[in-house]
Design an enzyme around this catalytic site. Structure first.
Site, PDB file in Angstrom:
ATOM      1  N   CYS A  66     -30.010   2.786 -30.807  1.00  0.00           N
ATOM      2  CA  CYS A  66     -28.893   3.702 -30.542  1.00  0.00           C
ATOM      3  C   CYS A  66     -27.557   2.975 -30.507  1.00  0.00           C
ATOM      4  CB  CYS A  66     -29.131   4.439 -29.226  1.00  0.00           C
ATOM      5  SG  CYS A  66     -27.766   5.516 -28.751  1.00  0.00           S
ATOM      6  N   CYS A 126     -27.058   6.030 -32.917  1.00  0.00           N
ATOM      7  CA  CYS A 126     -26.140   7.074 -32.409  1.00  0.00           C
ATOM      8  C   CYS A 126     -24.687   6.621 -32.333  1.00  0.00           C
ATOM      9  CB  CYS A 126     -26.573   7.503 -31.007  1.00  0.00           C
ATOM     10  SG  CYS A 126     -28.344   7.571 -30.726  1.00  0.00           S
ATOM     11  N   LYS A 172     -22.993   5.644 -35.752  1.00  0.00           N
ATOM     12  CA  LYS A 172     -23.009   6.873 -36.554  1.00  0.00           C
ATOM     13  C   LYS A 172     -21.924   7.839 -36.102  1.00  0.00           C
ATOM     14  CE  LYS A 172     -25.070  10.091 -34.974  1.00  0.00           C
ATOM     15  NZ  LYS A 172     -26.476  10.416 -35.153  1.00  0.00           N
ATOM     16  N   TYR A 232     -32.268  13.975 -40.823  1.00  0.00           N
ATOM     17  CA  TYR A 232     -30.945  13.978 -40.199  1.00  0.00           C
ATOM     18  C   TYR A 232     -30.194  12.666 -40.438  1.00  0.00           C
ATOM     19  CZ  TYR A 232     -32.687  11.242 -36.197  1.00  0.00           C
ATOM     20  OH  TYR A 232     -33.208  10.261 -35.405  1.00  0.00           O
ATOM     21  N   GLU A 246     -26.627  12.734 -42.318  1.00  0.00           N
ATOM     22  CA  GLU A 246     -25.476  12.230 -41.563  1.00  0.00           C
ATOM     23  C   GLU A 246     -24.770  11.111 -42.317  1.00  0.00           C
ATOM     24  OE1 GLU A 246     -26.802  13.180 -36.943  1.00  0.00           O
ATOM     25  OE2 GLU A 246     -27.285  11.226 -37.821  1.00  0.00           O
ATOM     26  N   GLY A 275     -37.795   7.810 -43.215  1.00  0.00           N
ATOM     27  CA  GLY A 275     -38.648   7.760 -42.031  1.00  0.00           C
ATOM     28  C   GLY A 275     -38.650   6.386 -41.382  1.00  0.00           C
ATOM     29  N   VAL A 302     -42.494   4.335 -23.637  1.00  0.00           N
ATOM     30  CA  VAL A 302     -41.444   5.358 -23.683  1.00  0.00           C
ATOM     31  C   VAL A 302     -40.665   5.218 -24.986  1.00  0.00           C
ATOM     32  CG1 VAL A 302     -41.124   5.493 -21.172  1.00  0.00           C
ATOM     33  CG2 VAL A 302     -39.727   3.900 -22.516  1.00  0.00           C
ATOM     34  N   LEU A 341     -35.139  10.633 -29.401  1.00  0.00           N
ATOM     35  CA  LEU A 341     -33.765  10.795 -28.952  1.00  0.00           C
ATOM     36  C   LEU A 341     -33.486   9.871 -27.772  1.00  0.00           C
ATOM     37  CD1 LEU A 341     -33.701  14.697 -29.015  1.00  0.00           C
ATOM     38  CD2 LEU A 341     -32.606  13.186 -30.682  1.00  0.00           C
ATOM     39  N   HIS A 347     -12.126  32.348 -23.993  1.00  0.00           N
ATOM     40  CA  HIS A 347     -11.478  32.716 -25.252  1.00  0.00           C
ATOM     41  C   HIS A 347     -10.145  31.985 -25.411  1.00  0.00           C
ATOM     42  CE1 HIS A 347     -10.764  35.282 -28.700  1.00  0.00           C
ATOM     43  NE2 HIS A 347      -9.549  35.549 -28.242  1.00  0.00           N
ATOM     44  N   GLU A 388     -18.024  30.650 -27.052  1.00  0.00           N
ATOM     45  CA  GLU A 388     -18.100  32.028 -26.565  1.00  0.00           C
ATOM     46  C   GLU A 388     -18.853  32.943 -27.534  1.00  0.00           C
ATOM     47  OE1 GLU A 388     -14.630  34.583 -26.515  1.00  0.00           O
ATOM     48  OE2 GLU A 388     -13.630  33.303 -28.008  1.00  0.00           O
TER      49      GLU A 388
END
Length: 532
Positions: free
Chosen positions: A94, A99, A102, A237, A241, A326, A365, A375, A505, A510
């Site tokens: 990450c 992350c 990126k 993704y 990206e 992958g 983990v 993630l 708004h 919304e």
């Protein structure tokens, strides 16, 4: 006085009695005794309550929490250079090649769009000035930020008295982890408990020239030269990206799609995103697989590919070829079978029960887990909760359901819960209601930006109170929008509650509170006005 008496006495206090052969015996025995004491001390210092293999988000979170709870912890982290020679510091995928870089490059691309929009908002820019991007400046800024995070992470480990070992870890036995250090020497660590948190690395296809000439996401963020005309192989993704920010920075980008884009995500949304990217200039090669990559004399790469439908061959020339096909778990390198840990045959990933492997004192983990979200926040949360169960008598376990995520394509996509396809598969189409709407962000109006693919979808149960099963948002700041709704879903959000929520708004978030058209009704989901 016997020789043994001399030895015992000399080791205690009197070097004056060491003479000739006797002296040799005394010195040798003293050295042996000192060495034995040192070895015993080393053995004690290498005993840990927890040894964490992998210095990424999940492993570090568990290590820091365990140390805070009083455990003696060691963290092993080592990055094997990519085939192109890229390597990085502490912090895992990450921070270094995922992350964080990126998002920074994605933001750089969005800033380029903002420059063009600025004229419409009254900003005076030279009419003939061409907006250009400098790859080297961006790369250096991104890498400088990464290095600062690497440094802060090391300081945190030191402050928490966690032993950080820059070595490649592997199992010598189920309770002993060896670390291969940079100098080639090995250090053994005795662990009461072991946490596997090694994540994964990008796969390469088994075709000529792939390893020799191509890069992956491990390399793109530190690429020494501008990428130029780039082929991205893979439409997950990561691939989309990378294609998105490269195109946004001004580079020609082509995406090769073997089957479907964004497999596992809502496919209606996937098609919207690809349509948006095509309109912005990204090219797509559908139903194609690469067969060969050759380096030409001028340094460019000739790529040959096969069409899945008719097996016909085509080729083109690119400056850079990036594989995003992958990732593989790094369990083989750990020799986990030596410890008796079972892995999935195809992926090498580990099945766990609340992060516990089939070996009771070995846990895992993060991205190394089988069929769990890959993630960073998932790994962090799972690591913290695991530390409390191991060292604080905790009972709370990780909830892997309804985890929100965002795909940072040029038009962002935030999602939480089930895709429409998955919901139909699990619940049946007749038991679902799908609300949807297109909308136009207010900030798109003045520069007349295309808003035809800004879209929301809410999937819920058809029976009252219409429990929400999935939410999907396509538009600007998608991650910021979906985060709050993810919390609402964790609290049991229903469509009835959503409809009674008063929106802010004018915002894009919304739109979720105003959606009223269902797919079943057949009504037009496009907006009639800003307040309709």
């Amino acid at each position: 006085m016997t020789n043994m008496s001399i030895v015992r006495f000399a080791c205690g206090s009197s070097p004056r009695l060491c003479r000739s052969r006797t002296s040799f015996m005394v010195k040798s025995t003293c050295q042996y005794s000192a060495t034995a004491v040192e070895e015993k001390a080393n053995e004690q210092s290498s005993k840990y309550d927890l040894v964490v293999i992998g210095g990424g988000s999940g492993g570090l979170a568990c290590a820091k929490e365990a140390a805070h709870l009083g455990a003696k912890v060691a963290v092993l982290d080592y990055v094997t250079p990519s085939p192109r020679g890229s390597k990085w510091g502490l912090g895992g995928t990450c921070v270094n090649v995922g992350c964080i870089p990126k998002k920074l490059m994605h933001h750089a691309a969005l800033l380029g769009e903002a420059v063009h929009d600025a004229r419409a908002y009254g900003w005076v820019l030279p009419e003939k000035a061409k907006v250009m991007h400098n790859w080297e400046v961006l790369r250096n800024a991104v890498q400088d930020h990464i290095k600062s995070v690497n440094w802060v992470t090391r300081v945190e480990l030191r402050n928490k008295t966690i032993d950080y070992i820059n070595g490649r870890g592997y199992f010598h036995s189920s309770h002993v982890v060896n670390a291969v250090l940079n100098n080639g020497k090995e250090r053994s660590l005795n662990a009461e408990k072991v946490l596997i948190a090694v994540g994964g690395r990008p796969r390469y296809p088994d075709i000529p020239g792939a390893l020799e000439h191509c890069i992956t996401s491990d390399d793109i963020f530190s690429l020494a030269r501008p990428p130029g005309r780039t082929l991205i192989v893979g439409a997950g993704y990561i691939g989309l990206e990378c294609a998105g920010f490269l195109n946004g920075l001004g580079y020609d980008a082509t995406v090769m799609v073997r089957s479907v884009p964004l497999r596992g995500f809502d496919q209606q949304i996937a098609q919207l995103l690809c349509g948006e990217m095509e309109e912005r200039g990204v090219k797509f090669l559908h139903k194609c697989i690469p067969t060969r990559v050759e380096k030409l004399e001028n340094g460019q790469l000739k790529v040959t590919w096969s069409n899945v439908k008719d097996s016909s061959l085509q080729s083109d020339v690119f400056d850079t070829v990036l594989f995003a096909v992958g990732r593989r778990a790094l369990t083989k390198e750990l020799a986990v079978t030596t410890a008796g840990v079972h892995t999935e045959k195809e992926s090498g990933k580990i099945r766990t029960d609340n992060e516990q492997t089939n070996i009771p004192h070995i846990f895992a983990v993060g991205d190394v887990l089988h069929e769990k979200p890959e993630l960073t926040p998932v790994a962090i949360q799972a690591g913290k909760l695991l530390a409390h169960r191991l060292f604080n008598g905790g009972s709370e376990v990780m909830d892997y359901h309804n985890v929100a995520t965002t795909v940072f394509t040029p038009l962002e996509y935030g999602t939480v819960g089930f895709s429409e396809e998955r919901a139909v598969e699990l619940f049946g189409e007749d038991k679902l209601e799908v609300y949807h709407a297109f909308y136009k962000p207010t900030e798109f109006s003045v520069p007349q930006r295309n808003a035809s693919r800004c879209y929301i979808k809410v999937i819920c149960e058809r029976e009252k109170p219409h429990k929400v099963l999935g939410m999907h948002f396509v538009g600007p700041q998608a991650g910021e929008v979906i985060q709050g709704f993810a919390a609402a879903m964790k609290c049991g959000l229903t469509m009835d509650l959503l409809k009674t929520t008063v929106g802010i708004h004018p915002t894009t978030a919304e739109e979720f509170t105003r959606v009223f058209v269902t797919k079943r009704s057949g009504l037009d989901p496009t907006p009639q006005s800003c307040c309709s």
